[in-house]
Motif scaffolding. Sequence first.
Motif, mmCIF file in Angstrom:
data_model
loop_
_atom_site.group_PDB
_atom_site.id
_atom_site.type_symbol
_atom_site.label_atom_id
_atom_site.label_comp_id
_atom_site.label_asym_id
_atom_site.label_seq_id
_atom_site.Cartn_x
_atom_site.Cartn_y
_atom_site.Cartn_z
ATOM 1 N N GLY A 43 65.307 70.890 -6.669
ATOM 2 C CA GLY A 43 66.116 72.099 -6.710
ATOM 3 C C GLY A 43 66.616 72.502 -5.349
ATOM 4 N N GLY A 44 67.732 73.217 -5.339
ATOM 5 C CA GLY A 44 68.237 73.736 -4.080
ATOM 6 C C GLY A 44 67.236 74.659 -3.421
ATOM 7 N N ARG A 45 66.482 75.383 -4.256
ATOM 8 C CA ARG A 45 65.410 76.243 -3.770
ATOM 9 C C ARG A 45 64.376 76.380 -4.891
ATOM 10 N N VAL A 46 63.115 76.461 -4.501
ATOM 11 C CA VAL A 46 62.008 76.614 -5.451
ATOM 12 C C VAL A 46 61.214 77.854 -5.057
ATOM 13 N N LEU A 47 61.035 78.770 -5.996
ATOM 14 C CA LEU A 47 60.271 79.987 -5.718
ATOM 15 C C LEU A 47 58.786 79.642 -5.788
ATOM 16 N N VAL A 48 58.130 79.568 -4.638
ATOM 17 C CA VAL A 48 56.743 79.109 -4.580
ATOM 18 C C VAL A 48 55.740 80.238 -4.384
ATOM 19 N N ASP A 49 56.222 81.437 -4.096
ATOM 20 C CA ASP A 49 55.347 82.597 -3.927
ATOM 21 C C ASP A 49 56.216 83.841 -4.042
ATOM 22 N N SER A 50 55.583 84.997 -4.017
ATOM 23 C CA SER A 50 56.327 86.239 -4.150
ATOM 24 C C SER A 50 57.382 86.352 -3.049
ATOM 25 N N TYR B 221 60.967 81.262 -0.914
ATOM 26 C CA TYR B 221 61.584 80.028 -1.382
ATOM 27 C C TYR B 221 61.137 78.845 -0.532
ATOM 28 N N LEU B 222 61.033 77.712 -1.182
ATOM 29 C CA LEU B 222 60.989 76.425 -0.504
ATOM 30 C C LEU B 222 62.370 75.815 -0.680
ATOM 31 N N GLU B 223 63.113 75.712 0.420
ATOM 32 C CA GLU B 223 64.457 75.162 0.338
ATOM 33 C C GLU B 223 64.403 73.653 0.133
ATOM 34 N N ASP B 224 65.344 73.152 -0.684
ATOM 35 C CA ASP B 224 65.428 71.720 -0.982
ATOM 36 C C ASP B 224 64.044 71.193 -1.396
ATOM 37 N N GLY B 225 63.493 71.815 -2.413
ATOM 38 C CA GLY B 225 62.142 71.482 -2.844
ATOM 39 C C GLY B 225 62.123 70.622 -4.087
ATOM 40 N N ALA B 226 60.902 70.289 -4.511
ATOM 41 C CA ALA B 226 60.730 69.471 -5.706
ATOM 42 C C ALA B 226 59.431 69.841 -6.400
ATOM 43 N N VAL B 227 59.434 69.639 -7.719
ATOM 44 C CA VAL B 227 58.267 69.923 -8.552
ATOM 45 C C VAL B 227 57.988 68.674 -9.384
ATOM 46 N N LEU B 228 56.765 68.183 -9.336
ATOM 47 C CA LEU B 228 56.370 67.008 -10.106
ATOM 48 C C LEU B 228 55.521 67.449 -11.283
ATOM 49 N N ILE B 229 55.936 67.037 -12.476
ATOM 50 C CA ILE B 229 55.238 67.398 -13.705
ATOM 51 C C ILE B 229 54.540 66.171 -14.267
ATOM 52 N N GLU B 230 53.280 66.331 -14.643
ATOM 53 C CA GLU B 230 52.537 65.295 -15.353
ATOM 54 C C GLU B 230 51.982 65.917 -16.623
ATOM 55 N N GLY B 231 52.468 65.462 -17.770
ATOM 56 C CA GLY B 231 52.053 66.053 -19.033
ATOM 57 C C GLY B 231 52.553 67.478 -19.147
ATOM 58 N N GLU B 232 51.639 68.414 -19.394
ATOM 59 C CA GLU B 232 52.009 69.820 -19.541
ATOM 60 C C GLU B 232 51.921 70.601 -18.244
ATOM 61 N N SER B 233 51.453 69.965 -17.166
ATOM 62 C CA SER B 233 51.115 70.704 -15.949
ATOM 63 C C SER B 233 51.927 70.258 -14.741
ATOM 64 N N ILE B 234 51.957 71.147 -13.762
ATOM 65 C CA ILE B 234 52.548 70.836 -12.456
ATOM 66 C C ILE B 234 51.493 70.111 -11.630
ATOM 67 N N SER B 235 51.842 68.938 -11.133
ATOM 68 C CA SER B 235 50.875 68.185 -10.321
ATOM 69 C C SER B 235 51.132 68.309 -8.830
ATOM 70 N N ALA B 236 52.385 68.601 -8.450
ATOM 71 C CA ALA B 236 52.687 68.724 -7.023
ATOM 72 C C ALA B 236 53.953 69.540 -6.833
ATOM 73 N N VAL B 237 53.989 70.284 -5.722
ATOM 74 C CA VAL B 237 55.165 71.061 -5.318
ATOM 75 C C VAL B 237 55.308 70.893 -3.813
ATOM 76 N N GLY B 238 56.515 70.641 -3.341
ATOM 77 C CA GLY B 238 56.696 70.489 -1.913
ATOM 78 C C GLY B 238 58.111 70.111 -1.549
ATOM 79 N N PRO B 239 58.342 69.743 -0.287
ATOM 80 C CA PRO B 239 59.674 69.311 0.132
ATOM 81 C C PRO B 239 60.142 68.116 -0.702
ATOM 82 N N ARG B 240 61.415 68.053 -0.946
ATOM 83 C CA ARG B 240 61.971 67.031 -1.821
ATOM 84 C C ARG B 240 61.535 65.617 -1.409
ATOM 85 N N LYS B 241 61.742 65.275 -0.154
ATOM 86 C CA LYS B 241 61.453 63.908 0.295
ATOM 87 C C LYS B 241 59.994 63.554 0.076
ATOM 88 N N GLU B 242 59.121 64.491 0.397
ATOM 89 C CA GLU B 242 57.677 64.243 0.265
ATOM 90 C C GLU B 242 57.278 64.009 -1.189
#
Length: 402
Positions: free
Chosen positions: A5-12, A15-36
């Motif tokens: 995403g262009g930005r990911v809301l990671v806390d109140s 934003y994490l700019e140019d971020g990514a979210v990895l999903i495994e099954g029903e859950s989020i397994s990782a959140v962080g910078p896109r490249k990582e």
Amino acid sequence: MLITGGRVLVDSGTYLEDGAVLIEGESISAVGPRKEIEERAGADVPRFEFSGTVLPGLIDAHVHLAFDGGPDPVSTLQGSTDEALFEDMRRRSELLLRSGVTTVRDLGDRGGLALRLAAEISDRRTRGPRIVSAGTPATTVGGHCHFLGGEVSGETEIRELVRRNLAAGAGVIKAMVTGGGLTKDGPKSHQSQFTAEELAALVEEAHKAGVPVAAHAHGADGIASAVEAGVDTIEHCTWMSSDGLDFRPDVVQQIIAKDITVCPAVSPHWQMLPRFFGEERANAMFDLVRQMADAGVRLIAGTDAGVQRAGFNGLAQALSFYAHLGLSNAAIIDMATSQAAVALGLGEITGKVAPGYRADLLLVDGDPLTDVSALSGVQTVFASGLRHELGTPEQEGSRARW
């Protein structure tokens, strides 16, 4: 699934700019910078690239799937068979999901139909948000919403109703502490319905099972009684009295001290209230919500979807009420995500974009921290890791991923 995403809301408000979210099954397994996160995911993981904002799925903490949101929802309900009503509730739950809502708290239905629907959604037989259901709300004989089947008299009957709801799978117990406008032949909205002893018995029975209590309370006396009984949330909390409004700062301090959450259950069409109550009275009611917020009362978002003029796709519109009061956009989003999750007993499960949380995600165009109305620009919804991409009604059948 890898979502970028262009930005990911990671806390109140963060934003994490140019971020990514990895999903495994029903859950989020990782959140962080896109490249990582891309490197962690590997080349074989399906990807969904998005240029807008990724944030937690919204939570509507006050709905009634059994009502249709029309001019006379009670008559419509009473004229419907259980099977016809259940089909309507299925459609309403999908409307909620399409609007970005991935969790709802249903605070009163007929015959346990919301519990049945919750099971279907959990088993992925029906599309919709996760439902935390109250089952049949407790009311007095002839009291508010008596037509839902929860009439009780005395502590013994109250405890029995609570136990029946718990046995059926209720995740919250609802008490109609005061009257309400939906029940034309019942007590007035400001009038209390239960004794202090009856409310104490209801709360004790629910808390013994580890289940929270939501108190419908418009009247100032009823609000005070609910606070004294130790309920977990107060719905509406409009501070009505027989001759107007009766805001009680001492009771507000008790609400804060007891860590009770308030859900004002604001209609998506809140701007129309001055037409019904008059400009002066409506503004006074609005100001009481502002005073509670300023005092430090924890507020959560709900729409009372199903009652008159409250449809099942209006949470984003209802949130504009809090912007009108002057609350920050970050606080407003928290009310409809992390804070609502805590109030529903799901604070460790949903409401945040973080590893270990359920993959309930909302993807919107624009920046809701700058303009909260951007929450209306829903592009895609993930519920428990399953993608529900939205299009026109004609496109919906071919574009959904469920």
